[in-house]
Motif scaffolding. Structure first.
Motif, PDB file in Angstrom:
ATOM      1  N   GLY A  73       0.789  -1.118   0.022  1.00 26.00           N
ATOM      2  CA  GLY A  73      -0.107  -0.040  -0.097  1.00 26.00           C
ATOM      3  C   GLY A  73       0.932   1.125   0.018  1.00 26.00           C
ATOM      4  N   ALA A  74       1.996   1.097   0.690  1.00 24.94           N
ATOM      5  CA  ALA A  74       2.645   2.341   0.906  1.00 24.94           C
ATOM      6  C   ALA A  74       3.366   2.922  -0.587  1.00 24.94           C
ATOM      7  CB  ALA A  74       3.747   2.070   1.826  1.00 24.94           C
ATOM      8  N   ILE A  75       3.901   1.888  -1.173  1.00 23.78           N
ATOM      9  CA  ILE A  75       4.480   2.216  -2.814  1.00 23.78           C
ATOM     10  C   ILE A  75       3.477   2.733  -3.506  1.00 23.78           C
ATOM     11  CG2 ILE A  75       4.193  -0.127  -3.792  1.00 23.78           C
ATOM     12  CD1 ILE A  75       7.136   0.237  -4.478  1.00 23.78           C
ATOM     13  N   MET A  76       2.193   2.094  -3.457  1.00 20.87           N
ATOM     14  CA  MET A  76       1.169   2.734  -4.414  1.00 20.87           C
ATOM     15  C   MET A  76       0.635   4.024  -4.087  1.00 20.87           C
ATOM     16  SD  MET A  76      -1.238  -0.690  -5.376  1.00 20.87           S
ATOM     17  CE  MET A  76      -1.288  -1.395  -4.046  1.00 20.87           C
ATOM     18  N   ARG A  77       0.750   4.409  -2.616  1.00 25.99           N
ATOM     19  CA  ARG A  77       0.452   5.728  -2.215  1.00 25.99           C
ATOM     20  C   ARG A  77       1.401   6.733  -2.665  1.00 25.99           C
ATOM     21  NH1 ARG A  77      -1.606   2.525   2.125  1.00 25.99           N
ATOM     22  NH2 ARG A  77       0.478   3.142   3.273  1.00 25.99           N
ATOM     23  N   ASN A  84       2.433   7.101 -10.394  1.00 24.44           N
ATOM     24  CA  ASN A  84       1.904   5.960  -9.200  1.00 24.44           C
ATOM     25  C   ASN A  84       2.325   4.529  -9.910  1.00 24.44           C
ATOM     26  OD1 ASN A  84      -0.469   8.315  -8.867  1.00 24.44           O
ATOM     27  ND2 ASN A  84       0.411   7.244  -7.017  1.00 24.44           N
ATOM     28  N   LEU A  85       2.825   3.860  -8.927  1.00 22.69           N
ATOM     29  CA  LEU A  85       3.008   2.396  -9.250  1.00 22.69           C
ATOM     30  C   LEU A  85       1.907   1.388  -8.788  1.00 22.69           C
ATOM     31  CD1 LEU A  85       6.720   2.270  -8.225  1.00 22.69           C
ATOM     32  CD2 LEU A  85       5.893   1.640 -10.618  1.00 22.69           C
ATOM     33  N   SER A  86       1.769   0.534  -9.451  1.00 17.21           N
ATOM     34  CA  SER A  86       0.698  -0.626  -9.071  1.00 17.21           C
ATOM     35  C   SER A  86       1.701  -1.702  -8.730  1.00 17.21           C
ATOM     36  CB  SER A  86      -0.325  -0.969 -10.372  1.00 17.21           C
ATOM     37  OG  SER A  86      -0.880  -1.875  -9.931  1.00 17.21           O
ATOM     38  N   VAL A  87       1.389  -2.429  -7.732  1.00 16.92           N
ATOM     39  CA  VAL A  87       2.171  -3.815  -7.169  1.00 16.92           C
ATOM     40  C   VAL A  87       1.045  -4.747  -6.990  1.00 16.92           C
ATOM     41  CG1 VAL A  87       4.113  -2.277  -6.274  1.00 16.92           C
ATOM     42  CG2 VAL A  87       2.301  -3.066  -4.672  1.00 16.92           C
TER      43      VAL A  87
END
Length: 362
Positions: A73-77, A84-87
């Motif tokens: 969640g942190a990387i997508m925020r 923005n990245l989606s993981v």
């Protein structure tokens, strides 16, 4: 010190990619095949005697039974270079139900059993043997923000030729790493944009993709050994670490405009049009089967553009590519027109607007 990237298959039946970069910037190992956890641990141990950072594309710490990990969640925020990245978000129950194992955790166990000195941590400052979680999409955005996204993954609803073209674009981006800090010196030995990509089957393409993703993970660890990256999450509940370059470094000789990579066939007058617009075009003259493969890719590109726009200009582009293919094959316009008319005589045209719905035996 060696820098090892692993594009880990989440099951034991699929291929994984492994790449190793030496501390002099040379790729010394790059392979994709079905590896067991023990085989992976052996390869890591072989190259980690003097120290190593291992970057693995797979969840390595999955403590949450349900939901998603905090690091996902942190990387997508977070916005990285304004994007923005989606993981892939995961939980232990999901991984066990779908794959039967959290393979990233098992590989870490195998590596640490083989070499107990390895630490699983996002802190690279104090350990000589470190394992980190990273992933190619985040690495691509971190290193090549001006070119992101590069959609070189095979998708069901995306034409394979389009995906191949994107892979060619990705391979071209890798050439920049020869001028990065730290540089990689022999990228062409493993990854070279040529007609080879266009001619690949889906199986060959997947093998190539696994090696490329492993290389990205390896280079990420190499870069992170020399610079501070971004860490999302923590060592207890899971972390992801990616390199994030200063965007100024991707500019061409510190100019304000950015490099745009195409790697596609163009009409004869396009280079002059680009130059007249005050920009520099880097071109390469192709021939033989490489030229034919690029023509075939161009035909697919122009067809998709027509289907999207329905514009007559796109139909004209399709015809121009067809003429170029005929020239390559040594077929005259007159001969081609004769072939077309023969097919009309034998099977008709499409003037009657007939839709074949089904065929039965009686």
């Amino acid at each position: 010190m060696h820098y090892i990237g692993i594009d880990l298959a989440w099951t034991y039946t699929n291929e994984s990619g492994i790449c190793v970069i030496a501390d002099n910037g040379e790729i010394i190992y790059c392979e994709s095949k079905v590896f067991s956890d023990e085989m992976i641990a052996d390869i890591v141990a072989e190259h980690a005697q003097e120290g190593a950072i291992v970057g693995i594309d797979a969840p390595l710490i999955v403590n949450n039974e349900t939901g998603s990990r905090y690091c996902d969640g942190a990387i997508m925020r977070e916005k990285i270079h304004g994007k923005n990245l989606s993981v892939f978000t995961c939980s232990k129950s999901f991984m066990l139900n779908h794959f039967g194992v959290v393979r990233g955790e098992e590989v870490v166990k195998a590596i640490r059993k083989r070499m107990p000195a390895f630490a699983l941590t996002g802190d690279l400052s104090s350990e000589k043997h470190v394992i980190i979680e990273t992933f190619p999409t985040g690495i691509t955005l971190g290193l090549f923000p001006d070119a992101f996204p590069v959609k070189y993954k095979v998708k069901h609803k995306v034409a394979f030729e389009t995906t191949k073209a994107e892979m060619g674009r990705m391979v071209s981006l890798l050439q920049r790493l020869g001028d990065f800090d730290p540089p990689v010196h022999n990228i062409d030995d493993c990854f070279h944009y040529s007609s080879g990509i266009q001619a690949m089957s889906k199986k060959e393409f997947k093998n190539f993709e696994d090696k490329l993703d492993a290389f990205l993970c390896a280079y990420a660890t190499y870069w992170l050994a020399n610079h501070n990256g971004k860490v999302f999450g923590d060592d207890r509940d899971g972390f992801i670490l990616i390199p994030v370059i200063d965007e100024q470094e991707v500019r061409d000789n510190n100019r304000s405009e950015r490099i745009k990579v195409y790697n596609k066939l163009i009409r004869d007058k396009i280079p002059q049009i680009i130059e007249d617009g005050g920009k520099k075009a880097i071109i390469e003259k192709v021939s033989g089967t490489e030229y034919l493969n690029l023509l075939n890719a161009k035909l697919g590109e122009e067809l998709r553009e027509y289907l999207d726009s329905q514009r007559l200009e796109e139909l004209a582009d399709i015809v121009e590519v067809v003429y170029a293919i005929l020239d390559y094959k040594g077929v005259s316009r007159r001969e081609f027109e004769w072939i077309r008319k023969q097919k009309v005589e034998e099977k008709g045209a499409f003037r009657d607007k007939l839709l074949l719905k089904e065929v039965s035996d009686s």
